[in-house]
Design a protein around this motif. Structure first.
Motif, PDB file in Angstrom:
ATOM      1  N   UNK A  66       3.428  -7.583 -46.021  1.00 16.82           N
ATOM      2  CA  UNK A  66       4.427  -8.494 -46.774  1.00 16.82           C
ATOM      3  C   UNK A  66       4.521  -9.705 -45.737  1.00 16.82           C
ATOM      4  N   UNK A  67       4.464  -9.580 -44.516  1.00 19.16           N
ATOM      5  CA  UNK A  67       4.744 -10.531 -43.505  1.00 19.16           C
ATOM      6  C   UNK A  67       3.890 -11.872 -43.707  1.00 19.16           C
ATOM      7  N   UNK A 104      10.953 -12.954 -56.800  1.00 19.47           N
ATOM      8  CA  UNK A 104      10.726 -12.111 -55.510  1.00 19.47           C
ATOM      9  C   UNK A 104      11.754 -11.112 -55.433  1.00 19.47           C
ATOM     10  N   UNK A 105      13.020 -11.747 -54.988  1.00 24.42           N
ATOM     11  CA  UNK A 105      14.058 -10.826 -54.725  1.00 24.42           C
ATOM     12  C   UNK A 105      14.638  -9.922 -55.504  1.00 24.42           C
ATOM     13  N   UNK A 106      14.630 -10.329 -56.887  1.00 22.16           N
ATOM     14  CA  UNK A 106      15.189  -9.448 -58.006  1.00 22.16           C
ATOM     15  C   UNK A 106      14.058  -8.210 -58.140  1.00 22.16           C
ATOM     16  N   UNK A 107      12.613  -8.283 -57.964  1.00 23.48           N
ATOM     17  CA  UNK A 107      11.918  -7.153 -58.341  1.00 23.48           C
ATOM     18  C   UNK A 107      11.993  -6.296 -57.048  1.00 23.48           C
ATOM     19  N   UNK A 126      15.666  -4.465 -57.584  1.00 22.84           N
ATOM     20  CA  UNK A 126      15.800  -3.418 -58.949  1.00 22.84           C
ATOM     21  C   UNK A 126      14.846  -2.491 -58.746  1.00 22.84           C
ATOM     22  N   UNK A 127      14.029  -2.410 -57.655  1.00 20.26           N
ATOM     23  CA  UNK A 127      13.028  -1.249 -57.445  1.00 20.26           C
ATOM     24  C   UNK A 127      11.860  -1.523 -58.146  1.00 20.26           C
ATOM     25  N   UNK A 128      11.484  -2.396 -58.707  1.00 24.17           N
ATOM     26  CA  UNK A 128      10.223  -2.875 -59.746  1.00 24.17           C
ATOM     27  C   UNK A 128       9.185  -3.074 -58.526  1.00 24.17           C
ATOM     28  N   UNK A 166       4.593  -6.050 -52.349  1.00 24.94           N
ATOM     29  CA  UNK A 166       4.314  -6.203 -53.793  1.00 24.94           C
ATOM     30  C   UNK A 166       5.091  -7.577 -54.452  1.00 24.94           C
ATOM     31  N   UNK A 167       6.430  -7.684 -53.939  1.00 25.93           N
ATOM     32  CA  UNK A 167       7.087  -8.902 -54.172  1.00 25.93           C
ATOM     33  C   UNK A 167       6.574 -10.024 -53.580  1.00 25.93           C
TER      34      UNK A 167
END
Length: 433
Positions: A63-64, A234-237, A240-242, A247-248
């Motif tokens: 992710x970095x 980005x943050x919402x995914x 919400x655990x999506x 991945x985000x």
């Protein structure tokens, strides 16, 4: 050789390497090699090879570079101009008026970049000349920008929280959630300070000639829709655990490219520049993390962290006394090292002490990030100070003095989360239930 003497020798090696101008990663590796060779019987070369191989691939760490690339893309887009035009009409009647654009603009950009320096550069590029032209005092312009840009380290997606999570094996998703309320707390403190200064001395803040109707404010807010969509995506995914943070981050890169291209201010050339800049930054951080991993393993072979933790436990220090000592230590260390180096340099030694006194590692991660935020605005190695100096050409000490009130507000933030630890822990606990 006694443990305190071993610690002094290793500290001397570290200071010698840093003073000689060696890279932080090489300095960490040199200290680890000395520790392994002089104070343990383990094969230092074999341990070096296995450590580097074992820590060179991490799904969480993926992710970095993606979040860094997202920030670099947005840095080269029209996002800052759109944010200014979208926020300004709502703030013309607030105490402090358009100075709040720095505070809220940095907070919004922090939620999509994860970098303090990128936040300062992006928001400052637009706000500094605009606020200067309108007659706002220079000290408050650069002070609010330097202080508020530190939010890039705390508000998710935070690059330094990813580094801390990987280094201490904490959940990056839970760290992101834990950073929300402390981030809102700091935004409130910064905005409150600006409003208080304006209320105490109204002559500091120039009058805004134009006033906007409610319809005009709503129309201007359309400029905030792209960044709002990016934050939600980005943050919402993550919340919400999506999607996992990795991945985000990939989703964020795709969305940032689409939004930057749609704004008409992006090109293949700029994308190439963003890609190269993100690659350099990511490689630097990865190299530091490998050096820190080798140092952590070396410390384990010497037994120094365990013995120091037992020594501190035997001193009977209260949690408050330990946190005061650590805060002073990190402030001094932050005067000479960047935030990521501070985190990776200290976690292998500090975490056993934290566990010994019963401090929650999740809470400590947020505490550490806020303290490291202070290092972004303290000379001689305050990255935000250098970024702002490159834009304004002001003396570095002048910028540091302007940012000093925000240093004190960050210190107040540390005190508040220490007195009320629920500010950090309540959201992760709610999300886990």
């Amino acid at each position: 050789m006694s443990d305190p003497l071993i610690a002094l020798v290793l500290l001397g090696v570290m200071l010698l390497c840093l003073g000689a101008g060696l890279w932080v990663a090489i300095s960490l590796g040199a200290v680890a090699f000395v520790a392994m060779t002089a104070f343990s019987n383990a094969p230092s070369g074999l341990v070096l090879a296995t450590t580097f191989w074992g820590h060179s691939h991490s799904w969480a760490l993926t992710a970095l570079p993606l979040f860094i690339l997202m920030g670099e893309i947005l840095l080269r887009s029209r996002l800052s101009q759109d944010m200014f035009s979208g926020l300004a009409p709502w703030l013309t009647r607030a105490p402090g008026r358009l100075l709040h654009v720095n505070v809220f603009g940095c907070a919004i950009f922090a939620a999509v970049s994860g970098s303090s320096a990128a936040t300062a550069a992006t928001i400052g590029r637009m706000s500094v000349p605009e606020l200067t032209k309108r007659g706002y005092p220079e000290s408050l312009i650069i002070g609010t920008l330097a202080g508020s840009a530190t939010l890039g380290l705390l508000i998710p997606p935070s690059i330094i929280l990813i580094v801390y999570g990987v280094a201490t094996e904490q959940s990056i998703g839970r760290l992101f959630i834990a950073g929300i309320l402390p981030g809102l707390m700091l935004i409130s403190l910064f905005a409150g300070y600006v409003g208080l200064r304006a209320w105490m001395n109204p002559d500091l803040i120039p009058e805004e000639v134009r006033q906007f109707s409610f319809r005009e404010k709503l129309s201007a807010s359309k400029n905030l829709i792209p960044v709002a969509l990016l934050i939600i995506g980005v943050i919402g995914s993550i919340y919400t655990g999506l999607a996992s943070p990795t991945d985000a981050a990939a989703l964020g890169v795709v969305l940032s490219v689409i939004l930057a291209w749609a704004s008409g201010s992006f090109s293949i050339k700029l994308f190439g520049e963003a890609l190269m800049s993100a690659t350099r930054t990511s490689c630097m951080i990865a190299f530091i993390l490998l050096g820190a991993a080798y140092l952590s393993v070396a410390m384990g072979f010497t037994g120094l962290p365990r013995n120091l933790a037992e020594w501190i436990g035997g001193m009977g220090l209260s949690v408050t006394a330990l946190l005061v000592a650590l805060t002073l230590f990190f402030i001094v260390l932050g005067c000479f090292l960047d935030g990521i180096s501070v985190v990776v340099l200290t976690t292998s030694i500090i975490m056993p002490m934290i566990s010994a006194v019963g401090i929650d590692p999740l809470w400590f991660g947020i505490y550490l990030v806020i303290v490291v935020e202070m290092s972004q605005i303290t000379p001689p190695v305050g990255f935000n100070l250098f970024v702002i100096q490159s834009m304004t050409k002001f003396d570095i000490l002048k910028i540091a003095m302007a940012a000093f009130p925000f240093f004190l507000l960050l210190l107040l933030g540390v005190a508040l989360i220490s007195i009320f630890p629920g500010i950090v822990t309540v959201l992760p606990e709610l999300m886990s239930n």
